[in-house]
Scaffold this motif. Structure first.
Motif: not given
Length: 233
Positions: A167-169, A187, A209, A211, A222-224
């Protein structure tokens, strides 16, 4: 929960051995309690299925694949088994392993920490043509992720494939509420993730990616990130 990390091993029958990481055990207990509700909360896994299809299309029949942090075995272990792969799954959650053995009886599952896996030795898993790690490395602190990536490199045959999702974070072992429990997650921003992967001697051959909005209200969208990688030798 303790933030000290010790070596962890588990017998194939699922019983723990001396030295389990207490912090990781807390994470596993949360997923023991979550069980099938995980798949209910994340019912559509477009990116994960696409990554599995990439592995299947690139591998010869009968290839040996490790599902790292396999969860319930759905959808990835089942997808790979149905395609004729020999699948080995590992997960620290006893409840998840029990479900995986029920849902994907033709795969082999072990209760193990995803950190500290080796191809050889008495607890070794052998080598694999591919490794899939779908949202499992995010359960580790950043300090451990490069170590585990090098372990994945060692578990792969030369030129082996690695399908990874995160997950982008920009967080490091951050505590969050999750399906009525508390877990810690890590992340990366996508450029930082690519750098970590490349530093572990992988070539990123494709990146995508999505959403993703879970099916329940207490987990935000979340952005995967999905990276299709190949071991560099």
């Amino acid at each position: 929960m303790s933030e000290g990390f010790l070596e962890t091993g588990f017998d194939d029958d699922g019983t723990g051995t001396e030295g389990a990481r207490p912090d990781r055990e807390g994470q596993a207990e949360a997923f023991d309690a979550i069980g099938d509700r995980y798949d209910e909360a994340f019912p559509a896994k477009e990116g994960q299925l696409a990554a599995g299809a990439w592995l299947i299309g690139a591998l010869p029949g009968g290839s040996r694949v490790l599902d790292l942090g396999c969860g319930t075995g759905l959808p990835s272990a089942r997808q790979l088994v149905d395609a004729g792969c020999e699948v080995v799954g590992v997960d620290l959650s006893r409840g998840m392993i029990d479900l995986a053995r029920k849902y994907v009886p033709d795969a082999t599952f072990h209760r193990r920490d995803i950190a500290g896996l080796t191809p050889g030795g008495p607890d070794g898993l052998g080598r694999f043509d591919a490794v899939a790690a779908f949202f499992s490395l995010l359960m580790l602190p950043r300090a451990e992720i490069p170590v585990v990536l090098h372990e994945v490199h060692d578990l792969l045959v030369p030129g082996g494939l690695f399908a990874l999702s995160m997950v982008e974070a920009d967080v490091d072992y951050f505590t969050i509420p999750f399906l009525g429990h508390t877990i810690r997650v890590t992340g990366y921003l996508r450029e930082d993730l690519r750098k970590v992967i490349e530093e572990a001697e992988f070539e990123v051959v494709e990146e995508s990616s999505y959403t993703y909005a879970p099916a329940i209200s207490d987990v935000p969208p979340e952005e995967q990130l999905f990276l299709h990688c190949r071991r560099r030798d």
